[in-house]
Scaffold this motif. Structure first.
Motif, PDB file in Angstrom:
ATOM      1  N   PRO A 148      29.761  36.799   6.118  1.00 51.57           N
ATOM      2  CA  PRO A 148      29.751  35.354   6.403  1.00 51.57           C
ATOM      3  C   PRO A 148      31.132  34.830   6.745  1.00 51.57           C
ATOM      4  N   VAL A 149      31.179  33.726   7.464  1.00 48.93           N
ATOM      5  CA  VAL A 149      32.417  33.015   7.732  1.00 48.93           C
ATOM      6  C   VAL A 149      32.389  31.752   6.880  1.00 48.93           C
ATOM      7  N   ILE A 150      33.265  31.685   5.902  1.00 51.90           N
ATOM      8  CA  ILE A 150      33.270  30.572   4.941  1.00 51.90           C
ATOM      9  C   ILE A 150      34.500  29.720   5.225  1.00 51.90           C
ATOM     10  N   TRP A 151      34.354  28.846   6.176  1.00 49.11           N
ATOM     11  CA  TRP A 151      35.467  28.022   6.648  1.00 49.11           C
ATOM     12  C   TRP A 151      35.148  26.543   6.513  1.00 49.11           C
ATOM     13  N   ARG A 152      36.196  25.767   6.164  1.00 49.85           N
ATOM     14  CA  ARG A 152      36.097  24.311   6.203  1.00 49.85           C
ATOM     15  C   ARG A 152      36.363  23.812   7.624  1.00 49.85           C
ATOM     16  N   GLY A 153      36.111  22.524   7.814  1.00 48.12           N
ATOM     17  CA  GLY A 153      36.238  21.954   9.143  1.00 48.12           C
ATOM     18  C   GLY A 153      37.609  22.101   9.761  1.00 48.12           C
ATOM     19  N   SER A 154      38.680  21.901   8.973  1.00 46.61           N
ATOM     20  CA  SER A 154      40.028  21.963   9.525  1.00 46.61           C
ATOM     21  C   SER A 154      40.354  23.355  10.046  1.00 46.61           C
ATOM     22  N   LEU A 155      39.877  24.388   9.378  1.00 51.75           N
ATOM     23  CA  LEU A 155      40.137  25.752   9.831  1.00 51.75           C
ATOM     24  C   LEU A 155      39.354  26.056  11.105  1.00 51.75           C
ATOM     25  N   LYS A 156      38.141  25.515  11.215  1.00 48.89           N
ATOM     26  CA  LYS A 156      37.366  25.716  12.441  1.00 48.89           C
ATOM     27  C   LYS A 156      38.046  25.036  13.625  1.00 48.89           C
ATOM     28  N   THR A 157      38.563  23.845  13.402  1.00 50.28           N
ATOM     29  CA  THR A 157      39.279  23.130  14.459  1.00 50.28           C
ATOM     30  C   THR A 157      40.493  23.930  14.915  1.00 50.28           C
ATOM     31  N   THR A 158      41.239  24.473  13.947  1.00 51.95           N
ATOM     32  CA  THR A 158      42.417  25.283  14.270  1.00 51.95           C
ATOM     33  C   THR A 158      42.021  26.539  15.034  1.00 51.95           C
ATOM     34  N   ALA A 159      40.939  27.195  14.600  1.00 51.46           N
ATOM     35  CA  ALA A 159      40.491  28.427  15.257  1.00 51.46           C
ATOM     36  C   ALA A 159      40.091  28.169  16.703  1.00 51.46           C
ATOM     37  N   ILE A 160      39.364  27.074  16.946  1.00 51.14           N
ATOM     38  CA  ILE A 160      38.967  26.737  18.318  1.00 51.14           C
ATOM     39  C   ILE A 160      40.203  26.535  19.191  1.00 51.14           C
ATOM     40  N   ARG A 161      41.147  25.760  18.689  1.00 48.30           N
ATOM     41  CA  ARG A 161      42.361  25.479  19.468  1.00 48.30           C
ATOM     42  C   ARG A 161      43.142  26.760  19.756  1.00 48.30           C
ATOM     43  N   GLN A 162      43.307  27.615  18.744  1.00 45.82           N
ATOM     44  CA  GLN A 162      44.104  28.820  18.934  1.00 45.82           C
ATOM     45  C   GLN A 162      43.410  29.833  19.836  1.00 45.82           C
ATOM     46  N   LEU A 163      42.104  29.993  19.682  1.00 49.72           N
ATOM     47  CA  LEU A 163      41.385  30.937  20.544  1.00 49.72           C
ATOM     48  C   LEU A 163      41.426  30.490  22.005  1.00 49.72           C
ATOM     49  N   LEU A 164      41.285  29.189  22.228  1.00 46.60           N
ATOM     50  CA  LEU A 164      41.363  28.675  23.592  1.00 46.60           C
ATOM     51  C   LEU A 164      42.788  28.767  24.143  1.00 46.60           C
ATOM     52  N   ALA A 165      43.774  28.603  23.274  1.00 43.79           N
ATOM     53  CA  ALA A 165      45.171  28.634  23.710  1.00 43.79           C
ATOM     54  C   ALA A 165      45.619  30.031  24.111  1.00 43.79           C
ATOM     55  N   TYR A 166      45.154  31.038  23.382  1.00 45.43           N
ATOM     56  CA  TYR A 166      45.713  32.379  23.574  1.00 45.43           C
ATOM     57  C   TYR A 166      44.803  33.333  24.344  1.00 45.43           C
ATOM     58  N   THR A 167      43.581  32.937  24.663  1.00 51.56           N
ATOM     59  CA  THR A 167      42.691  33.831  25.399  1.00 51.56           C
ATOM     60  C   THR A 167      43.022  33.823  26.884  1.00 51.56           C
ATOM     61  N   ASP A 168      43.192  35.022  27.443  1.00 49.14           N
ATOM     62  CA  ASP A 168      43.385  35.186  28.877  1.00 49.14           C
ATOM     63  C   ASP A 168      42.028  35.517  29.495  1.00 49.14           C
ATOM     64  N   TRP A 169      41.411  34.538  30.156  1.00 50.97           N
ATOM     65  CA  TRP A 169      40.059  34.707  30.692  1.00 50.97           C
ATOM     66  C   TRP A 169      40.036  35.450  32.025  1.00 50.97           C
ATOM     67  N   GLY A 170      41.195  35.717  32.586  1.00 49.42           N
ATOM     68  CA  GLY A 170      41.242  36.571  33.766  1.00 49.42           C
ATOM     69  C   GLY A 170      40.666  35.986  35.036  1.00 49.42           C
ATOM     70  N   GLY A 171      40.887  34.703  35.275  1.00 54.04           N
ATOM     71  CA  GLY A 171      40.482  34.115  36.547  1.00 54.04           C
ATOM     72  C   GLY A 171      38.999  33.859  36.708  1.00 54.04           C
ATOM     73  N   ILE A 172      38.303  33.526  35.626  1.00 55.72           N
ATOM     74  CA  ILE A 172      36.868  33.246  35.724  1.00 55.72           C
ATOM     75  C   ILE A 172      36.621  31.912  36.417  1.00 55.72           C
ATOM     76  N   GLN A 173      35.404  31.765  36.959  1.00 54.59           N
ATOM     77  CA  GLN A 173      34.999  30.501  37.578  1.00 54.59           C
ATOM     78  C   GLN A 173      34.286  29.590  36.588  1.00 54.59           C
ATOM     79  N   TYR A 174      33.489  30.185  35.720  1.00 57.73           N
ATOM     80  CA  TYR A 174      32.682  29.431  34.757  1.00 57.73           C
ATOM     81  C   TYR A 174      33.049  29.826  33.327  1.00 57.73           C
ATOM     82  N   LEU A 175      33.234  28.819  32.480  1.00 60.59           N
ATOM     83  CA  LEU A 175      33.346  29.040  31.042  1.00 60.59           C
ATOM     84  C   LEU A 175      32.203  28.298  30.373  1.00 60.59           C
ATOM     85  N   LEU A 176      31.306  29.040  29.707  1.00 59.39           N
ATOM     86  CA  LEU A 176      30.209  28.443  28.962  1.00 59.39           C
ATOM     87  C   LEU A 176      30.555  28.484  27.481  1.00 59.39           C
TER      88      LEU A 176
END
Length: 326
Positions: A148-176
């Motif tokens: 399980p992932v046992i996270w509070r809201g603030s950690l989820k917000t941080t995770a979303i921001r960091q994953l979006l900040a550091y992921t190299d999507w490699g020139g995709i056209q669509y992000l779902l």
């Protein structure tokens, strides 16, 4: 299914990532920290947001799949739409924002992957399935499928921001973006963090309960001034062997929502047990059973989706997302 030769080549030059499963119950924002530490943390947040803006502006179309109601097949729509777009020749990435119930690895045929790869510069390399769909999901970073992932809201917000900040999507056209049920932390963070969010795609089933809850999702999008691409009705009906149609969950919910909120009704997907079989295998049901009524209906929905999204243009979502900033 493997991540593919391109991702594997990148992986040799990086290291495998994992994420904590549990929040620190004793942690409090700013608690026991000096002003310098707080300032440094705020500076890091600002830098991460700058990276998010930089990376997201390179992706023309960014759509979040929203329902507010669980069990309507939202993740099924996300995974199937991603693979349908890939078969149309589009380059596609999926960001799994459902941290507590990540199902994208299974549905995209990547359940055997454990860990995402990170380069020496800190950028994250998405997993890639055999159809070329790129995926970033917490589900890939857990030690086992039942962890399980046992996270509070603030950690989820941080995770979303960091994953979006550091992921190299490699020139995709669509992000779902596959969102969890509700209109809380994850939904609000996505709407307010991603610049140029093209819009939300709503998913419902025909039941009265689902209709009421999905209307909340539509109102949520309107309050944030984020466009709604349209609405899909999943499990719309069941066609019996004798050809008769049974409306098991009711009838007309999506069309009513579309009329009320003046948004496009993209179509309905009928119930077909083979969808479950293909989805559990991480295979596109519309390729496994191309002559089925459900396959034809979904591919028509995907065609309408592309037409609507691309007719808006890559810049149309910019205004809505900027207005959603707090």
């Amino acid at each position: 299914m493997s991540q593919g030769p391109e991702a594997e080549g990148e992986a040799r030059r990086g290291s495998r990532m994992s994420l904590p499963q549990r929040s620190n119950p004793g942690a409090a924002p700013g608690g026991g920290q000096s002003y310098r530490e707080i300032a440094e943390r705020m500076k890091k947040v600002q830098e991460e947001q700058r990276l998010v803006v930089q990376r997201m502006r390179q992706i023309p179309y960014k759509v979040a799949i929203l329902s507010s109601k669980g069990g309507v097949g939202k993740s099924f729509v996300t995974a199937s739409l991603a693979m349908a777009l890939a078969t149309m020749g589009k380059s596609v990435g999926v960001f799994d924002a459902d941290f507590h119930g990540p199902s994208m690895p299974l549905m995209l045929g990547l359940s055997n992957v454990r860990g995402l790869m990170a380069r020496e510069d800190g950028s994250i390399i998405p997993a890639v399935n055999v159809y070329g769909v790129r995926l970033v999901s917490v589900g890939l970073m857990l030690p086992s499928e039942d962890a399980p992932v046992i996270w509070r809201g603030s950690l989820k917000t941080t995770a979303i921001r960091q994953l979006l900040a550091y992921t190299d999507w490699g020139g995709i056209q669509y992000l779902l973006i596959d969102l969890p049920p509700g209109t809380g932390d994850e939904q609000l963070t996505i709407a307010q963090t991603i610049p140029g969010l093209t819009g939300f795609l709503l998913v419902t089933i025909p039941s009265e309960v689902s209709k009421i809850v999905v209307k909340k999702a539509a109102s949520f999008a309107q309050k944030l001034n984020v466009p709604i691409i349209g609405i899909i009705e999943n499990m719309g009906y069941f066609r019996c062997p004798d050809g008769s149609i049974q409306y098991i969950f009711g009838k007309g919910a999506a069309e009513e929502i579309a009329r009320q909120y003046q948004i496009p009704f993209l179509g309905q997907v009928p119930i077909d047990p083979r969808i479950r079989e293909a989805t559990d295998e991480g295979a596109p049901f519309f390729l496994e059973y191309p002559d089925s009524e459900a396959s034809k209906a979904f591919l028509e929905i995907a065609r309408k989706f592309v037409e609507l999204v691309e007719s808006r243009g890559a810049e149309k979502g910019e205004k809505g997302s900027q207005q959603a900033q707090p």
